[in-house]
Design a protein around this motif. Structure first.
Motif, PDB file in Angstrom:
ATOM      1  N   LEU B 116       0.877  -1.177   0.000  1.00 33.09           N
ATOM      2  CA  LEU B 116       0.000   0.000   0.000  1.00 33.09           C
ATOM      3  C   LEU B 116       0.906   1.215   0.000  1.00 33.09           C
ATOM      4  N   VAL B 117       0.617   2.160  -0.867  1.00 36.74           N
ATOM      5  CA  VAL B 117       1.480   3.325  -0.999  1.00 36.74           C
ATOM      6  C   VAL B 117       0.667   4.586  -0.735  1.00 36.74           C
ATOM      7  N   TYR B 118       1.107   5.384   0.206  1.00 38.16           N
ATOM      8  CA  TYR B 118       0.497   6.684   0.477  1.00 38.16           C
ATOM      9  C   TYR B 118       1.498   7.755   0.047  1.00 38.16           C
ATOM     10  N   VAL B 119       1.032   8.733  -0.689  1.00 37.14           N
ATOM     11  CA  VAL B 119       1.886   9.856  -1.066  1.00 37.14           C
ATOM     12  C   VAL B 119       1.354  11.089  -0.341  1.00 37.14           C
ATOM     13  N   VAL B 120       2.199  11.728   0.443  1.00 34.90           N
ATOM     14  CA  VAL B 120       1.759  12.941   1.141  1.00 34.90           C
ATOM     15  C   VAL B 120       2.683  14.091   0.778  1.00 34.90           C
ATOM     16  N   TYR B 121       2.127  15.288   0.865  1.00 34.62           N
ATOM     17  CA  TYR B 121       2.869  16.480   0.482  1.00 34.62           C
ATOM     18  C   TYR B 121       2.644  17.548   1.541  1.00 34.62           C
ATOM     19  N   SER B 122       3.650  18.349   1.780  1.00 33.14           N
ATOM     20  CA  SER B 122       3.526  19.461   2.712  1.00 33.14           C
ATOM     21  C   SER B 122       3.681  20.768   1.957  1.00 33.14           C
ATOM     22  N   PHE B 123       2.662  21.607   2.004  1.00 28.43           N
ATOM     23  CA  PHE B 123       2.759  22.912   1.338  1.00 28.43           C
ATOM     24  C   PHE B 123       3.818  23.771   2.017  1.00 28.43           C
ATOM     25  N   ALA B 124       3.862  23.701   3.360  1.00 28.72           N
ATOM     26  CA  ALA B 124       4.776  24.571   4.102  1.00 28.72           C
ATOM     27  C   ALA B 124       6.224  24.191   3.815  1.00 28.72           C
ATOM     28  N   ARG B 125       6.526  22.892   3.738  1.00 25.19           N
ATOM     29  CA  ARG B 125       7.900  22.463   3.521  1.00 25.19           C
ATOM     30  C   ARG B 125       8.233  22.285   2.053  1.00 25.19           C
ATOM     31  N   ASN B 126       7.215  22.259   1.196  1.00 26.96           N
ATOM     32  CA  ASN B 126       7.384  21.929  -0.211  1.00 26.96           C
ATOM     33  C   ASN B 126       8.126  20.602  -0.344  1.00 26.96           C
ATOM     34  N   GLN B 127       7.622  19.593   0.324  1.00 22.03           N
ATOM     35  CA  GLN B 127       8.295  18.308   0.369  1.00 22.03           C
ATOM     36  C   GLN B 127       7.256  17.212   0.187  1.00 22.03           C
ATOM     37  N   ARG B 128       7.649  16.184  -0.546  1.00 20.23           N
ATOM     38  CA  ARG B 128       6.730  15.077  -0.786  1.00 20.23           C
ATOM     39  C   ARG B 128       7.389  13.791  -0.302  1.00 20.23           C
ATOM     40  N   VAL B 129       6.665  12.986   0.445  1.00 18.08           N
ATOM     41  CA  VAL B 129       7.206  11.698   0.869  1.00 18.08           C
ATOM     42  C   VAL B 129       6.163  10.611   0.602  1.00 18.08           C
ATOM     43  N   ARG B 130       6.670   9.402   0.541  1.00 19.65           N
ATOM     44  CA  ARG B 130       5.781   8.257   0.361  1.00 19.65           C
ATOM     45  C   ARG B 130       5.855   7.381   1.601  1.00 19.65           C
ATOM     46  N   ILE B 131       4.751   6.753   1.908  1.00 21.12           N
ATOM     47  CA  ILE B 131       4.705   5.789   3.005  1.00 21.12           C
ATOM     48  C   ILE B 131       4.278   4.473   2.399  1.00 21.12           C
ATOM     49  N   LYS B 132       5.104   3.463   2.583  1.00 21.11           N
ATOM     50  CA  LYS B 132       4.784   2.152   2.012  1.00 21.11           C
ATOM     51  C   LYS B 132       4.601   1.142   3.118  1.00 21.11           C
ATOM     52  N   THR B 133       3.618   0.286   2.946  1.00 19.08           N
ATOM     53  CA  THR B 133       3.425  -0.759   3.928  1.00 19.08           C
ATOM     54  C   THR B 133       3.001  -2.026   3.204  1.00 19.08           C
ATOM     55  N   GLN B 134       3.382  -3.176   3.764  1.00 12.87           N
ATOM     56  CA  GLN B 134       3.055  -4.446   3.115  1.00 12.87           C
ATOM     57  C   GLN B 134       1.934  -5.131   3.875  1.00 12.87           C
TER      58      GLN B 134
END
Lengths: 370, 210
Positions: B116-134
């Protein structure tokens, strides 16, 4: 939607679509009404589902490229750009500067074409007949440039992984400049027709308000988010394809209503012209294709790449297993995510405003259903 | 080339199986260039170390299995029960207030068959990370709707395409496919020309849609 609604005498369930001209495609909305007031809207989508993501897993990287044009067919060039950038990211190659500049020119032209179609149909939905003829007239010029460049007008497949297949034709720069010269006064013309028009203002002001907080909750991006006041555009926030070289403004609204979204998109067309002019003036010479192998086999890995499409953030998440076909190809379509906010925007409004709100979201069902 | 990733066999699109690859070419002529080194068969990631990932590791401890980056994109691999608390933590404490996407990847040969892949973004940091779980096939991961309302449709799509049921989802129905359709099209065992014959017969009144 609960079955019990029929038993409640004050509530009326109204079925809108899928064959309804103002749903801009095959969208079915089940409206719960109390007289003229909307209590809720439930979207039924999927009529145009073609399984693009499944097809992606069964085609090679190059073979899949034309398919992405069939998602948001009004802005096919943007779809292609996002896909090419995602595969290039996996391959760790970059398109040469000339290819990047041509990509920017065509993508911005497509943004104008997409916004023009939105403006014409949106105005038609509200009851203004004239703008659609003007808008389609100008859109024709943009489509002619696409046609001369790559032979296709709508589903262009203009870009290739690693750069471009075609060099620009003779007179490309002049035609792009002439388009901008012709187009900017025309935007003023549309605004003369609509911006101060009393019916237009009455139908749009304070309709379908979406605040910044609500936009973030629902993941809404693009002009809808900017009209709520957020100065956020992926072209500025995380520049791609050389957008950092160009000077342009991000137009924003204040109230987040349908009228502000209209103003934001009008200004975006002007800014797109500004970008096209700069890109044409600075169009560098050089190769148009990067060093990409004939057989594209990205190393094992994954990447999420997104661009600012005319409708919002268009993302591609590709998982490669080292073969010639993507192991998994996910498209994050802006229209799909934006449409989810329809319920929130309609609630408490009048049933006639639903048409205005669907129009202002600027959805393309080909992209929602994929 | 055989890669180490759990399952690379693609559905053969309903065609007969391909003949085995021809035997290797005769030995290269002397003086010919040696073959290029084979690309690695696993994702070559680099560790991701910064303040954010340190804070997250401190907060969630063993819940964070890996924090790595690939082609400049950062992601965490987390245990299934950590994913939603992590999304909530990121939203409350680190301004990751925009859930970009939820999707899944199917690896039928692996014991935990889905990523399962979640993509989140922060407007304040201008940063995008993914969270993966099996997760295993049949597991019911908790829904992200209470944290991010936008997860509603995204999870419905994951359910529609992969058959992953989200526990606590307010309205878990199919979204793109017809309600009565059988099968989950984006699973790897689902062929590209496969269809639900019963549904096609009953609803379209034709024998086959192909």
């Amino acid at each position: 939607m609960a079955d019990a609604t029929f038993l409640d005498s004050t509530e009326l369930v109204l079925n809108m679509g899928p064959q309804h001209p103002s749903t801009h495609g095959v969208l079915r909305v089940i409206l719960k009404l109390d007289g003229e007031k909307v209590l809720g809207a439930d979207c039924v989508i999927g009529y145009l589902h073609r399984g693009v993501e499944k097809i992606g897993e069964n085609r090679t990287y190059q073979m899949f490229a034309p398919y992405v044009d069939r998602m948001d067919y009004v802005a096919a060039v943007s779809n292609g750009l996002g896909y090419c950038l995602a595969v290039e990211k996996l391959l760790n190659v970059e398109a040469p500067p000339r290819a990047q500049a041509v990509r920017v020119i065509l993508t911005e032209l497509n943004r104008i074409a997409s916004h023009l179609l939105w403006l014409g149909t949106h105005a038609l939905d509200i009851g203004a007949m004239t703008p659609v003829f003007y808008c389609l007239r100008e859109r024709e010029y943009a489509l002619n440039i696409f046609e001369k460049y790559c032979g296709a007008r709508l589903t262009t497949h203009a870009f290739r992984i690693g750069g471009l297949q075609y060099e620009t034709y003779d007179g490309f720069e002049e035609e792009c400049r002439a388009f901008c010269d012709m187009f900017l006064p025309r935007v003023d013309e549309y605004e003369e027709l609509l911006t101060g028009n009393r019916i237009w203002i009455d139908r749009l002001r304070n309709v379908g308000i979406l605040t910044i907080e609500e936009c973030k909750q629902f993941g809404v991006t693009g002009p809808v988010l900017r009209a709520a006041g957020a100065k956020w555009d992926l072209r500025k926030a995380q520049p791609y394809s050389g957008y950092e070289q160009y000077d342009f403004e991000i137009p924003t609204g204040e109230r987040g209503d349908t009228y502000d979204r209209y103003l934001v998109r009008m200004e975006e067309m002007r800014q797109a012209c500004r970008i096209i002019r700069q890109a044409v003036d600075k169009l560098p010479p050089g190769p148009i294709m990067g060093k990409v192998p004939k057989v594209i086999k990205p190393p094992v890995g994954e990447a999420y790449v997104s661009i600012e499409a005319p409708k919002g953030e268009l993302g591609y998440f590709i998982v490669s297993d080292g073969s010639t076909q993507p192991y998994r190809l996910r498209v994050r379509p802006p229209s799909f995510v934006n449409l989810q906010a329809l319920d929130r925007m309609c609630r408490g409004g009048l049933v006639a405003d639903v048409v205005a709100i669907i129009g202002t979201l600027d959805i393309v069902l080909g992209e929602i259903d994929r | 080339m055989k890669s180490l990733m759990a399952d690379e066999t693609k559905p053969s699109e309903g065609q007969p199986p391909q003949p085995p690859t021809p035997p290797a070419k005769p030995a290269a002529k002397p003086g010919a260039k040696p073959a290029a080194p084979k690309p690695p068969a696993v994702m070559v990631t680099t560790p991701w170390e910064d303040e954010l990932t340190r804070a997250v590791k401190e907060r969630f401890g063993d819940g964070i299995v890996e924090s790595v980056s690939y082609v400049g994109q950062n992601f965490w691999v987390v245990t299934p029960e950590t994913a939603i608390p992590l999304l909530d933590y990121l939203k409350q404490e680190a301004d990751f207030d925009y859930l970009v996407d939820i999707t899944a990847v199917h690896y039928p040969k692996r014991e935990k068959a889905f990523d399962l892949v979640y993509v989140v973004y922060s407007f304040a940091r201008n940063q995008r990370v993914r969270i993966k779980t099996q997760i295993r096939d049949g597991d019911e991961p908790p829904t992200a709707v209470p944290v991010h309302p936008t997860a509603n449709w995204l999870e419905r799509e994951v359910y529609d395409m992969f058959g992953i049921r989200f526990a606590g989802h307010p309205d878990l129905r199919r979204i793109l496919m017809p309600d009565e359709w059988e099968g989950y099209p984006l699973r790897k065992e689902y062929g590209i020309v496969q269809q639900d014959n019963r549904w096609v017969r009953e609803n379209l009144e034709i024998e086959s849609a192909q």
